[in-house]
Enzyme design. Structure first.
Site, PDB file in Angstrom:
ATOM      1  N   CYS A 158     -16.440   1.669  -0.081  1.00 44.90           N
ATOM      2  CA  CYS A 158     -15.274   0.849   0.250  1.00 44.90           C
ATOM      3  C   CYS A 158     -14.889   0.965   1.718  1.00 44.90           C
ATOM      4  O   CYS A 158     -14.213   0.093   2.246  1.00 44.90           O
ATOM      5  CB  CYS A 158     -14.099   1.226  -0.653  1.00 44.90           C
ATOM      6  SG  CYS A 158     -13.489   2.909  -0.415  1.00 44.90           S
ATOM      7  N   ASP A 203     -16.858   7.294  -2.282  1.00 47.68           N
ATOM      8  CA  ASP A 203     -15.636   7.141  -1.480  1.00 47.68           C
ATOM      9  C   ASP A 203     -15.469   8.440  -0.693  1.00 47.68           C
ATOM     10  O   ASP A 203     -16.166   9.432  -0.955  1.00 47.68           O
ATOM     11  CB  ASP A 203     -14.450   6.894  -2.438  1.00 47.68           C
ATOM     12  CG  ASP A 203     -13.130   6.588  -1.722  1.00 47.68           C
ATOM     13  OD1 ASP A 203     -13.148   6.291  -0.521  1.00 47.68           O
ATOM     14  OD2 ASP A 203     -12.077   6.662  -2.389  1.00 47.68           O
ATOM     15  N   GLN A 258     -10.113  -3.912  -3.853  1.00 46.25           N
ATOM     16  CA  GLN A 258     -11.442  -3.485  -3.426  1.00 46.25           C
ATOM     17  C   GLN A 258     -12.486  -3.842  -4.480  1.00 46.25           C
ATOM     18  O   GLN A 258     -13.612  -4.243  -4.174  1.00 46.25           O
ATOM     19  CB  GLN A 258     -11.451  -1.966  -3.176  1.00 46.25           C
ATOM     20  CG  GLN A 258     -12.779  -1.439  -2.682  1.00 46.25           C
ATOM     21  CD  GLN A 258     -13.131  -1.931  -1.295  1.00 46.25           C
ATOM     22  OE1 GLN A 258     -12.342  -1.809  -0.363  1.00 46.25           O
ATOM     23  NE2 GLN A 258     -14.323  -2.516  -1.134  1.00 46.25           N
ATOM     24  N   ARG A 261     -13.758  -8.581   1.184  1.00 47.97           N
ATOM     25  CA  ARG A 261     -12.324  -8.364   0.991  1.00 47.97           C
ATOM     26  C   ARG A 261     -11.569  -9.636   1.370  1.00 47.97           C
ATOM     27  O   ARG A 261     -10.621 -10.045   0.707  1.00 47.97           O
ATOM     28  CB  ARG A 261     -11.822  -7.189   1.856  1.00 47.97           C
ATOM     29  CG  ARG A 261     -12.367  -5.821   1.484  1.00 47.97           C
ATOM     30  CD  ARG A 261     -11.867  -5.349   0.124  1.00 47.97           C
ATOM     31  NE  ARG A 261     -10.418  -5.321   0.044  1.00 47.97           N
ATOM     32  CZ  ARG A 261      -9.653  -4.330   0.504  1.00 47.97           C
ATOM     33  NH1 ARG A 261     -10.193  -3.261   1.029  1.00 47.97           N
ATOM     34  NH2 ARG A 261      -8.329  -4.397   0.374  1.00 47.97           N
ATOM     35  N   HIS A 291      -7.188   0.813  -6.732  1.00 47.49           N
ATOM     36  CA  HIS A 291      -7.426  -0.085  -5.592  1.00 47.49           C
ATOM     37  C   HIS A 291      -8.107  -1.351  -6.120  1.00 47.49           C
ATOM     38  O   HIS A 291      -9.276  -1.616  -5.838  1.00 47.49           O
ATOM     39  CB  HIS A 291      -8.316   0.634  -4.574  1.00 47.49           C
ATOM     40  CG  HIS A 291      -8.322   0.024  -3.212  1.00 47.49           C
ATOM     41  ND1 HIS A 291      -7.513  -1.041  -2.852  1.00 47.49           N
ATOM     42  CD2 HIS A 291      -9.045   0.331  -2.093  1.00 47.49           C
ATOM     43  CE1 HIS A 291      -7.742  -1.340  -1.581  1.00 47.49           C
ATOM     44  NE2 HIS A 291      -8.669  -0.536  -1.104  1.00 47.49           N
ATOM     45  N   ARG A 348       0.873  -1.171   0.000  1.00 46.85           N
ATOM     46  CA  ARG A 348       0.000   0.000   0.000  1.00 46.85           C
ATOM     47  C   ARG A 348       0.909   1.219   0.000  1.00 46.85           C
ATOM     48  O   ARG A 348       1.677   1.426   0.938  1.00 46.85           O
ATOM     49  CB  ARG A 348      -0.931   0.003   1.225  1.00 46.85           C
ATOM     50  CG  ARG A 348      -1.689   1.303   1.370  1.00 46.85           C
ATOM     51  CD  ARG A 348      -2.810   1.269   2.371  1.00 46.85           C
ATOM     52  NE  ARG A 348      -3.975   0.591   1.816  1.00 46.85           N
ATOM     53  CZ  ARG A 348      -5.214   0.673   2.316  1.00 46.85           C
ATOM     54  NH1 ARG A 348      -5.440   1.399   3.394  1.00 46.85           N
ATOM     55  NH2 ARG A 348      -6.205   0.031   1.750  1.00 46.85           N
TER      56      ARG A 348
HETATM   57  N1  NVA Z   1      -9.648   6.934  -1.592  1.00 44.55           N
HETATM   58  C1  NVA Z   1      -9.360   6.390  -0.278  1.00 44.55           C
HETATM   59  C2  NVA Z   1      -9.606   4.916  -0.251  1.00 44.55           C
HETATM   60  C3  NVA Z   1      -9.389   4.274   1.088  1.00 44.55           C
HETATM   61  C4  NVA Z   1      -9.645   2.799   1.081  1.00 44.55           C
HETATM   62  C5  NVA Z   1      -7.917   6.733   0.088  1.00 44.55           C
HETATM   63  O1  NVA Z   1      -7.044   6.656  -0.791  1.00 44.55           O
HETATM   64  O2  NVA Z   1      -7.670   7.103   1.227  1.00 44.55           O
HETATM   65  N1   CP Z   2     -11.374  -0.140   1.917  1.00 45.44           N
HETATM   66  C1   CP Z   2     -10.121  -0.247   2.412  1.00 45.44           C
HETATM   67  O1   CP Z   2      -9.144  -0.486   1.689  1.00 45.44           O
HETATM   68  O2   CP Z   2     -10.045  -0.083   3.760  1.00 45.44           O
HETATM   69  P1   CP Z   2      -8.715   0.072   4.637  1.00 45.44           P
HETATM   70  O3   CP Z   2      -8.129   1.423   4.325  1.00 45.44           O
HETATM   71  O4   CP Z   2      -9.198  -0.035   6.062  1.00 45.44           O
HETATM   72  O5   CP Z   2      -7.763  -1.020   4.285  1.00 45.44           O
END
Ligand code: NVA
Ligand code: CP
Length: 306
Positions: free
Chosen positions: A259, A219, A134, A287, A131, A104
């Site tokens: 998500c 989101d 997801q 997930r 992502h 990540r």
């Molecule tokens: N768009 C959000 C998704 C989190 C799962 C982020 O990047 O923080």
């Molecule tokens: N939706 C998602 O990826 O959640 P987290 O940021 O908790 O991993």
């Protein structure tokens, strides 16, 4: 390097994606029946998290344990990555010890560089670009509740960022129409739009995007790493909150997905996750199942006894 990676939905064929999702449903059933299934015994997943996570970390870690393997959480703060060891060197070393790596990251280029030097599969656990994990869960959830999404219409409301880019790829791979309602200046990456062609339409009015849609999704307005833009974003996104009334304009059997994490009072109304059309909790659970299927697909099965 010959390993298959999952950095984007486009790394798999449409049939492979559907196969993983169907397998996720089977693995979910096995778990609900208490069947022990450990094809990844002794296999180890490394998980590099440059950003926070609840669902991604838990689903990969629990998923590896349930498949008979193990997962190791790696924070850049505690590894030499945080002290400037090159990504390429780290990838060479880590992939000689691990069976797969999930990353990540703030910069998608870290994923591609790591993958270019990795002997083992690399999985995108969220980047500034996309992502894909997801989307496996989202597509599994739609399939479970409503059957095939092929030919349906999906409405994306809000920020044209990483999740939205993955929905654009999903529209191509799962063959649905996508209407994106976003404020000016928050459009998705033009490279993703260019590949999607007529399948994706950008509108400004959330009502227009949602009209007759079979799936409505959104989101957060401020993603991780954008915290200093919060005040500006709250102002620009205010007309884009998803409410029960907005969902009423969708198809009668429409589903709502998020998500998560959610910000009630911002991108969704206070009560939206309690609406019967919301399947966000199933989506979060999936997930685990979808990624177990992904791991089973990517990682070599157990060693043989000597
Ligand atoms: N768009 C959000 C998704 C989190 C799962 C982020 O990047 O923080
Ligand atoms: N939706 C998602 O990826 O959640 P987290 O940021 O908790 O991993």
């Amino acid at each position: 390097m010959s390993a298959r990676h999952f950095l984007s939905l486009m790394d798999f064929t449409a049939d492979e994606l559907l196969g993983v999702i169907r397998r996720g449903i089977e693995l979910k059933d096995l778990r609900s029946r208490g069947v022990l299934f450990e094809p990844l015994k002794n296999r180890v997943l490394g998980m590099i998290f440059e950003k926070s996570s609840t669902r991604t970390r838990l689903s990969f870690e629990a998923g590896m344990i349930q498949l008979g393997g193990q997962a190791i959480f790696l924070s850049p703060r505690d590894t030499q990555l945080g002290r400037g060891e090159p990504i390429s060197d780290s990838a060479i070393v880590m992939s000689r010890m691990l069976d797969a790596v999930m990353i990540r990251t703030h910069h998608h280029s870290i994923l591609t560089e790591f993958a270019a030097h990795s002997r083992v599969p690399v999985i995108n656990g969220l980047s500034d670009e996309s992502h894909p994990c997801q989307l496996l869960a989202d597509m599994q959830t739609y399939l479970e509740h409503r059957g095939s999404i092929q030919g349906k219409t999906v409405a994306w409301i809000g920020d044209g960022y990483n999740m939205c880019n993955s929905y654009i790829e999903a529209a191509q791979q799962f063959d649905f129409q996508l209407r994106i309602a976003c404020p000016e200046g928050y459009e998705p990456d033009p490279r993703f739009l260019a590949l999607a062609g007529e399948r994706v339409q950008i509108v400004r009015d959330p009502k227009q995007a949602v009209a007759g849609a079979h799936l409505v999704t959104t989101d957060v307005w401020t993603s991780m790493g954008q915290e200093e833009e919060t005040a500006r974003r709250l102002a620009h996104f205010a007309p884009y909150q998803v409410t029960r009334e907005l969902l009423d304009l969708a198809a009668p059997d429409a589903l709502f997905m998020h998500c998560l994490p959610a910000h009630r009072g911002e991108e969704i109304s206070q009560d939206l996750l309690d609406d019967p059309r919301s399947v966000a909790w199933d989506q979060a659970e999936n997930r685990l199942h979808a990624q177990k299927a992904l791991l089973e697909f990517l990682v070599e099965p157990a060693y043989h006894h000597a």
